[in-house]
Design a protein around this motif. Structure first.
Motif, mmCIF file in Angstrom:
data_model
loop_
_atom_site.group_PDB
_atom_site.id
_atom_site.type_symbol
_atom_site.label_atom_id
_atom_site.label_comp_id
_atom_site.label_asym_id
_atom_site.label_seq_id
_atom_site.Cartn_x
_atom_site.Cartn_y
_atom_site.Cartn_z
ATOM 1 N N CYS A 45 18.243 13.835 53.405
ATOM 2 C CA CYS A 45 17.914 14.983 54.261
ATOM 3 C C CYS A 45 17.118 14.604 55.509
ATOM 4 O O CYS A 45 16.936 15.443 56.392
ATOM 5 N N CYS A 68 13.784 11.975 48.590
ATOM 6 C CA CYS A 68 12.658 12.902 48.429
ATOM 7 C C CYS A 68 12.825 13.712 47.131
ATOM 8 O O CYS A 68 13.934 13.817 46.593
ATOM 9 N N CYS A 71 15.716 16.409 47.197
ATOM 10 C CA CYS A 71 17.074 15.851 47.076
ATOM 11 C C CYS A 71 17.300 15.285 45.679
ATOM 12 O O CYS A 71 18.400 15.364 45.131
ATOM 13 N N ARG A 116 13.323 24.350 48.885
ATOM 14 C CA ARG A 116 14.712 24.682 49.221
ATOM 15 C C ARG A 116 15.384 25.460 48.102
ATOM 16 O O ARG A 116 15.049 25.287 46.938
HETATM 17 ZN ZN LIG Z 1 15.601 14.496 50.884
#
Ligand SMILES: [Zn+2]
Length: 169
Positions: A45, A68, A71, A116
Protein backbone atom coordinates in the motif's frame (compact mmCIF):
# COMPACT_ATOMS: atom_id res chain seq x y z
CA UNK A 1 -10.20 -17.33 25.30
CA UNK A 2 -12.21 -14.16 25.34
CA UNK A 3 -12.44 -12.41 28.67
CA UNK A 4 -15.41 -10.19 29.20
CA UNK A 5 -14.28 -6.61 29.14
CA UNK A 6 -17.05 -4.34 28.07
CA UNK A 7 -16.10 -0.81 27.20
CA UNK A 8 -18.61 1.95 27.01
CA UNK A 9 -17.47 4.07 24.13
CA UNK A 10 -19.72 7.02 24.91
CA UNK A 11 -22.49 7.90 27.28
CA UNK A 12 -25.64 6.41 25.89
CA UNK A 13 -23.93 3.41 24.36
CA UNK A 14 -25.12 0.36 26.16
CA UNK A 15 -22.68 -2.40 27.05
CA UNK A 16 -23.54 -5.81 25.72
CA UNK A 17 -23.25 -9.15 27.35
CA UNK A 18 -23.41 -12.13 25.11
CA UNK A 19 -22.18 -15.65 25.49
CA UNK A 20 -21.00 -15.91 21.93
CA UNK A 21 -17.20 -15.85 22.07
CA UNK A 22 -15.39 -13.38 19.89
CA UNK A 23 -13.17 -14.88 17.30
CA UNK A 24 -9.77 -13.50 18.15
CA UNK A 25 -6.92 -12.64 15.88
CA UNK A 26 -4.57 -11.17 18.42
CA UNK A 27 -1.46 -12.60 16.87
CA UNK A 28 1.47 -10.32 17.73
CA UNK A 29 2.59 -10.45 14.13
CA UNK A 30 -0.01 -7.77 13.37
CA UNK A 31 1.61 -5.42 15.83
CA UNK A 32 4.89 -4.33 14.38
CA UNK A 33 5.24 -1.27 16.56
CA UNK A 34 8.74 -0.84 17.90
CA UNK A 35 10.11 -3.90 16.13
CA UNK A 36 10.77 -2.64 12.64
CA UNK A 37 13.87 -0.94 11.29
CA UNK A 38 13.09 2.61 10.13
CA UNK A 39 12.12 3.77 7.70
CA UNK A 40 10.16 0.81 6.37
CA UNK A 41 7.93 0.79 3.31
CA UNK A 42 4.91 -1.45 2.78
CA UNK A 43 5.19 -2.84 -0.75
CA UNK A 44 1.42 -3.41 -0.88
CA UNK A 45 0.00 0.00 0.00
CA UNK A 46 2.99 2.34 0.18
CA UNK A 47 2.56 3.27 3.84
CA UNK A 48 5.81 4.26 5.55
CA UNK A 49 6.86 3.19 9.03
CA UNK A 50 8.71 6.03 10.70
CA UNK A 51 9.01 7.37 14.24
CA UNK A 52 7.27 4.30 15.56
CA UNK A 53 4.13 4.34 13.49
CA UNK A 54 2.72 3.81 10.03
CA UNK A 55 2.01 6.96 8.09
CA UNK A 56 1.33 8.22 4.60
CA UNK A 57 4.63 9.82 3.66
CA UNK A 58 6.58 10.28 0.45
CA UNK A 59 8.50 7.15 -0.43
CA UNK A 60 11.87 7.28 1.37
CA UNK A 61 14.98 7.09 -0.82
CA UNK A 62 16.12 4.05 1.11
CA UNK A 63 13.71 1.94 3.07
CA UNK A 64 13.41 -1.53 4.46
CA UNK A 65 10.50 -3.48 3.09
CA UNK A 66 7.81 -4.63 5.49
CA UNK A 67 4.17 -5.50 4.92
CA UNK A 68 2.13 -3.20 7.15
CA UNK A 69 -0.30 -4.72 9.69
CA UNK A 70 -3.34 -3.67 7.64
CA UNK A 71 -2.12 -5.36 4.45
CA UNK A 72 -1.06 -8.33 6.55
CA UNK A 73 -4.56 -8.66 7.99
CA UNK A 74 -6.15 -8.26 4.56
CA UNK A 75 -3.86 -10.95 3.15
CA UNK A 76 -4.72 -13.31 6.00
CA UNK A 77 -8.39 -12.33 6.03
CA UNK A 78 -7.96 -11.66 9.74
CA UNK A 79 -10.25 -8.81 10.66
CA UNK A 80 -9.87 -6.76 13.84
CA UNK A 81 -13.27 -5.06 13.66
CA UNK A 82 -16.66 -6.59 12.94
CA UNK A 83 -19.61 -4.33 12.32
CA UNK A 84 -23.18 -5.34 11.63
CA UNK A 85 -25.90 -2.91 10.58
CA UNK A 86 -29.52 -3.89 10.31
CA UNK A 87 -33.14 -2.92 10.73
CA UNK A 88 -35.99 -1.39 8.78
CA UNK A 89 -34.52 2.09 8.88
CA UNK A 90 -31.22 0.70 7.67
CA UNK A 91 -32.97 -1.08 4.81
CA UNK A 92 -34.74 2.07 3.66
CA UNK A 93 -31.59 4.23 4.03
CA UNK A 94 -29.02 1.66 2.96
CA UNK A 95 -27.31 3.75 0.32
CA UNK A 96 -27.03 6.82 2.53
CA UNK A 97 -25.68 4.82 5.46
CA UNK A 98 -23.15 2.95 3.33
CA UNK A 99 -21.98 6.28 1.96
CA UNK A 100 -21.40 7.41 5.52
CA UNK A 101 -19.48 4.19 6.24
CA UNK A 102 -17.18 4.91 3.29
CA UNK A 103 -16.81 8.52 4.30
CA UNK A 104 -15.69 7.59 7.83
CA UNK A 105 -13.20 5.10 6.41
CA UNK A 106 -11.76 7.73 4.06
CA UNK A 107 -11.45 10.24 6.88
CA UNK A 108 -9.80 7.80 9.29
CA UNK A 109 -7.55 6.19 6.71
CA UNK A 110 -6.22 9.58 5.62
CA UNK A 111 -4.82 10.04 9.14
CA UNK A 112 -4.20 6.45 10.08
CA UNK A 113 -3.07 4.10 7.28
CA UNK A 114 -3.93 1.01 9.29
CA UNK A 115 -7.63 1.86 9.54
CA UNK A 116 -9.31 0.30 6.55
CA UNK A 117 -12.45 -1.53 5.57
CA UNK A 118 -11.70 -5.08 4.49
CA UNK A 119 -15.05 -6.28 3.24
CA UNK A 120 -18.67 -5.17 3.01
CA UNK A 121 -21.09 -8.09 2.76
CA UNK A 122 -24.61 -7.14 1.77
CA UNK A 123 -27.51 -9.24 2.90
CA UNK A 124 -31.27 -8.79 2.88
CA UNK A 125 -32.01 -6.19 5.54
CA UNK A 126 -28.45 -6.08 6.85
CA UNK A 127 -24.82 -5.54 6.04
CA UNK A 128 -21.69 -6.97 7.65
CA UNK A 129 -18.43 -5.04 7.51
CA UNK A 130 -14.96 -6.08 8.56
CA UNK A 131 -12.11 -3.67 9.30
CA UNK A 132 -8.35 -3.91 9.78
CA UNK A 133 -8.54 -1.97 13.03
CA UNK A 134 -10.93 -2.37 15.93
CA UNK A 135 -11.25 1.37 16.43
CA UNK A 136 -12.42 1.97 12.89
CA UNK A 137 -15.39 -0.33 13.49
CA UNK A 138 -16.26 1.71 16.57
CA UNK A 139 -15.79 5.04 14.76
CA UNK A 140 -18.14 3.94 11.99
CA UNK A 141 -20.75 2.75 14.50
CA UNK A 142 -20.55 6.02 16.41
CA UNK A 143 -20.84 8.09 13.24
CA UNK A 144 -23.97 6.20 12.19
CA UNK A 145 -25.52 6.61 15.61
CA UNK A 146 -24.67 10.29 15.63
CA UNK A 147 -26.31 10.78 12.25
CA UNK A 148 -29.29 8.43 12.59
CA UNK A 149 -29.72 7.58 16.28
CA UNK A 150 -30.74 3.94 16.70
CA UNK A 151 -29.23 1.33 19.00
CA UNK A 152 -25.45 0.89 19.10
CA UNK A 153 -23.48 -1.82 20.87
CA UNK A 154 -19.68 -1.75 21.02
CA UNK A 155 -17.76 -4.60 22.51
CA UNK A 156 -13.97 -4.81 22.72
CA UNK A 157 -11.71 -7.78 23.28
CA UNK A 158 -9.39 -7.60 26.24
CA UNK A 159 -6.51 -5.84 24.52
CA UNK A 160 -8.58 -3.65 22.18
CA UNK A 161 -7.28 -5.49 19.13
CA UNK A 162 -10.75 -6.78 18.45
CA UNK A 163 -14.13 -5.10 18.41
CA UNK A 164 -17.59 -6.23 17.58
CA UNK A 165 -20.01 -3.42 16.80
CA UNK A 166 -23.72 -3.73 16.24
CA UNK A 167 -26.13 -1.03 15.15
CA UNK A 168 -29.81 -1.41 14.58
CA UNK A 169 -32.61 0.90 13.64
ZN1 LIG B 1 0.36 -1.95 3.61
Amino acid sequence: MFKENVRIAKPGVRPVYRNKPLQEHVDDSYKSRGKLPEPALCPQCGAVYQEGRWRWLPKPAQAHEAVCPACHRIRDDAAAGYLRLEGEFFTSHRREILNLVRHVEEREKAEHPLQRIMMISEETGAVSITTTDAHLARSIGEAIRHAHQGHLEVRFGQDENLARVYWKR
